[in-house]
Design a protein around this motif. Structure first.
Motif, PDB file in Angstrom:
ATOM      1  N   LEU A  21       0.828  -1.204   0.000  1.00 46.40           N
ATOM      2  CA  LEU A  21       0.000   0.000   0.000  1.00 46.40           C
ATOM      3  C   LEU A  21       0.868   1.262   0.000  1.00 46.40           C
ATOM      4  O   LEU A  21       0.686   2.152  -0.816  1.00 46.40           O
ATOM      5  N   ALA A  22       1.776   1.320   0.936  1.00 48.95           N
ATOM      6  CA  ALA A  22       2.666   2.471   1.069  1.00 48.95           C
ATOM      7  C   ALA A  22       3.928   2.187   0.249  1.00 48.95           C
ATOM      8  O   ALA A  22       4.981   1.881   0.783  1.00 48.95           O
ATOM      9  N   THR A  23       3.787   2.296  -1.036  1.00 50.79           N
ATOM     10  CA  THR A  23       4.899   2.023  -1.947  1.00 50.79           C
ATOM     11  C   THR A  23       5.930   3.152  -1.862  1.00 50.79           C
ATOM     12  O   THR A  23       5.662   4.211  -1.289  1.00 50.79           O
ATOM     13  N   ARG A  24       7.075   2.928  -2.455  1.00 50.43           N
ATOM     14  CA  ARG A  24       8.104   3.972  -2.435  1.00 50.43           C
ATOM     15  C   ARG A  24       7.600   5.288  -3.019  1.00 50.43           C
ATOM     16  O   ARG A  24       7.818   6.340  -2.423  1.00 50.43           O
ATOM     17  N   PRO A  25       6.920   5.281  -4.186  1.00 50.93           N
ATOM     18  CA  PRO A  25       6.420   6.563  -4.706  1.00 50.93           C
ATOM     19  C   PRO A  25       5.438   7.261  -3.751  1.00 50.93           C
ATOM     20  O   PRO A  25       5.471   8.488  -3.620  1.00 50.93           O
ATOM     21  N   VAL A  26       4.607   6.493  -3.072  1.00 52.20           N
ATOM     22  CA  VAL A  26       3.665   7.070  -2.112  1.00 52.20           C
ATOM     23  C   VAL A  26       4.435   7.738  -0.976  1.00 52.20           C
ATOM     24  O   VAL A  26       4.179   8.890  -0.609  1.00 52.20           O
ATOM     25  N   VAL A  27       5.393   7.026  -0.411  1.00 47.98           N
ATOM     26  CA  VAL A  27       6.169   7.547   0.713  1.00 47.98           C
ATOM     27  C   VAL A  27       7.025   8.738   0.269  1.00 47.98           C
ATOM     28  O   VAL A  27       7.091   9.751   0.976  1.00 47.98           O
ATOM     29  N   VAL A  28       7.652   8.633  -0.873  1.00 48.10           N
ATOM     30  CA  VAL A  28       8.461   9.747  -1.385  1.00 48.10           C
ATOM     31  C   VAL A  28       7.609  11.008  -1.475  1.00 48.10           C
ATOM     32  O   VAL A  28       8.009  12.077  -1.003  1.00 48.10           O
ATOM     33  N   ASN A  29       6.428  10.899  -2.060  1.00 49.09           N
ATOM     34  CA  ASN A  29       5.582  12.079  -2.226  1.00 49.09           C
ATOM     35  C   ASN A  29       5.127  12.659  -0.892  1.00 49.09           C
ATOM     36  O   ASN A  29       4.949  13.871  -0.782  1.00 49.09           O
ATOM     37  N   ARG A  30       4.949  11.828   0.096  1.00 46.96           N
ATOM     38  CA  ARG A  30       4.569  12.350   1.414  1.00 46.96           C
ATOM     39  C   ARG A  30       5.723  13.131   2.041  1.00 46.96           C
ATOM     40  O   ARG A  30       5.513  14.077   2.781  1.00 46.96           O
ATOM     41  N   LEU A  31       6.956  12.743   1.734  1.00 45.10           N
ATOM     42  CA  LEU A  31       8.132  13.374   2.334  1.00 45.10           C
ATOM     43  C   LEU A  31       8.691  14.548   1.527  1.00 45.10           C
ATOM     44  O   LEU A  31       9.464  15.345   2.058  1.00 45.10           O
ATOM     45  N   VAL A  32       8.326  14.656   0.259  1.00 43.81           N
ATOM     46  CA  VAL A  32       8.906  15.681  -0.628  1.00 43.81           C
ATOM     47  C   VAL A  32       8.805  17.096  -0.049  1.00 43.81           C
ATOM     48  O   VAL A  32       9.818  17.806  -0.017  1.00 43.81           O
ATOM     49  N   PRO A  33       7.646  17.580   0.389  1.00 45.94           N
ATOM     50  CA  PRO A  33       7.594  18.977   0.858  1.00 45.94           C
ATOM     51  C   PRO A  33       8.543  19.261   2.030  1.00 45.94           C
ATOM     52  O   PRO A  33       9.199  20.307   2.051  1.00 45.94           O
ATOM     53  N   THR A  34       8.632  18.351   2.977  1.00 44.19           N
ATOM     54  CA  THR A  34       9.517  18.555   4.125  1.00 44.19           C
ATOM     55  C   THR A  34      10.974  18.533   3.694  1.00 44.19           C
ATOM     56  O   THR A  34      11.770  19.389   4.102  1.00 44.19           O
ATOM     57  N   TYR A  35      11.343  17.570   2.861  1.00 44.29           N
ATOM     58  CA  TYR A  35      12.729  17.455   2.395  1.00 44.29           C
ATOM     59  C   TYR A  35      13.115  18.681   1.562  1.00 44.29           C
ATOM     60  O   TYR A  35      14.194  19.245   1.740  1.00 44.29           O
ATOM     61  N   ALA A  36      12.230  19.093   0.666  1.00 40.85           N
ATOM     62  CA  ALA A  36      12.513  20.251  -0.191  1.00 40.85           C
ATOM     63  C   ALA A  36      12.683  21.512   0.652  1.00 40.85           C
ATOM     64  O   ALA A  36      13.613  22.300   0.425  1.00 40.85           O
ATOM     65  N   LYS A  37      11.814  21.690   1.616  1.00 43.46           N
ATOM     66  CA  LYS A  37      11.894  22.870   2.485  1.00 43.46           C
ATOM     67  C   LYS A  37      13.177  22.843   3.314  1.00 43.46           C
ATOM     68  O   LYS A  37      13.865  23.861   3.432  1.00 43.46           O
ATOM     69  N   ALA A  38      13.513  21.701   3.877  1.00 45.17           N
ATOM     70  CA  ALA A  38      14.708  21.586   4.723  1.00 45.17           C
ATOM     71  C   ALA A  38      15.993  21.823   3.944  1.00 45.17           C
ATOM     72  O   ALA A  38      16.975  22.332   4.492  1.00 45.17           O
ATOM     73  N   HIS A  39      16.006  21.441   2.663  1.00 43.06           N
ATOM     74  CA  HIS A  39      17.214  21.575   1.845  1.00 43.06           C
ATOM     75  C   HIS A  39      17.182  22.778   0.912  1.00 43.06           C
ATOM     76  O   HIS A  39      18.127  23.005   0.156  1.00 43.06           O
ATOM     77  N   ASN A  40      16.068  23.501   0.944  1.00 36.91           N
ATOM     78  CA  ASN A  40      15.892  24.664   0.085  1.00 36.91           C
ATOM     79  C   ASN A  40      16.126  24.310  -1.392  1.00 36.91           C
ATOM     80  O   ASN A  40      16.905  24.963  -2.095  1.00 36.91           O
ATOM     81  N   ILE A  41      15.454  23.238  -1.826  1.00 44.75           N
ATOM     82  CA  ILE A  41      15.529  22.796  -3.213  1.00 44.75           C
ATOM     83  C   ILE A  41      14.104  22.645  -3.748  1.00 44.75           C
ATOM     84  O   ILE A  41      13.142  22.652  -2.978  1.00 44.75           O
ATOM     85  N   ASP A  42      13.968  22.503  -5.060  1.00 47.85           N
ATOM     86  CA  ASP A  42      12.622  22.347  -5.613  1.00 47.85           C
ATOM     87  C   ASP A  42      12.111  20.920  -5.396  1.00 47.85           C
ATOM     88  O   ASP A  42      12.870  20.014  -5.061  1.00 47.85           O
ATOM     89  N   GLU A  43      10.825  20.753  -5.573  1.00 51.01           N
ATOM     90  CA  GLU A  43      10.198  19.459  -5.284  1.00 51.01           C
ATOM     91  C   GLU A  43      10.667  18.347  -6.205  1.00 51.01           C
ATOM     92  O   GLU A  43      10.756  17.195  -5.794  1.00 51.01           O
ATOM     93  N   GLN A  44      10.990  18.675  -7.447  1.00 48.99           N
ATOM     94  CA  GLN A  44      11.472  17.651  -8.376  1.00 48.99           C
ATOM     95  C   GLN A  44      12.822  17.095  -7.906  1.00 48.99           C
ATOM     96  O   GLN A  44      13.036  15.886  -7.886  1.00 48.99           O
ATOM     97  N   GLU A  45      13.735  17.975  -7.518  1.00 56.35           N
ATOM     98  CA  GLU A  45      15.039  17.533  -7.011  1.00 56.35           C
ATOM     99  C   GLU A  45      14.860  16.748  -5.712  1.00 56.35           C
ATOM    100  O   GLU A  45      15.508  15.714  -5.505  1.00 56.35           O
TER     101      GLU A  45
END
Length: 146
Positions: free
Chosen positions: A10-34
């Motif tokens: 259910l919680a596949t890698r793409p699902v988990v990645v997308n849940r974490l993207v905003p936090t990771y992008a904000k913490a690293h000051n990078i865009d969501e694609q990166e």
């Protein structure tokens, strides 16, 4: 296995990645694609199993009234309509920072000094706290549906 196999279905890698993207992008000051690309690489490694186990532990602690089957059904219902939606961006704290450092170490974007710090006893404790924090976040994200 430290979590039911169905959770990984259910919680596949793409699902988990997308849940974490905003936090990771904000913490690293990078865009969501990166952020998505980096997270995908990081979760292709050994962290994946530990993250799912931490998520399962947090789910069991968060929703105590549900047995395993109903808890997994709740995850299914939450992901049914929009499984790949982004999660909310979390404010970083020391535990989140340690989790981000784990991810960065996994993909090689953190330096040797960071690796040495994380190999100490205190660093291992912080990584465990970071994994638990990320697991709690994912448990909330994956069970807030119907």
């Amino acid at each position: 296995m430290r979590y039911p196999p169905r959770l990984g279905h259910l919680a596949t890698r793409p699902v988990v990645v997308n849940r974490l993207v905003p936090t990771y992008a904000k913490a690293h000051n990078i865009d969501e694609q990166e952020a998505s690309q980096r997270l995908t690489r990081a979760l292709a490694g050994r962290i994946w199993e530990d993250l799912l186990a931490a998520t399962w532990e947090a789910m069991k602690g968060r929703v105590k009234r549900l047995d395993e089957l109903r808890l997994l059904d709740k995850v299914f219902n939450t992901l049914e309509e929009r499984p790949l939606r982004y999660g909310r961006a979390m404010e970083t704290n020391p535990a989140w920072s340690a989790f981000m450092m784990m991810l960065d170490l996994e993909i090689g974007t953190a330096g040797d000094a960071a690796r040495r710090v994380m190999e100490t006893e205190q660093g291992r404790k912080m990584m465990a706290a970071g994994l638990a924090e990320a697991g709690m976040f994912l448990a909330t994200e994956l069970t807030k549906g119907k």
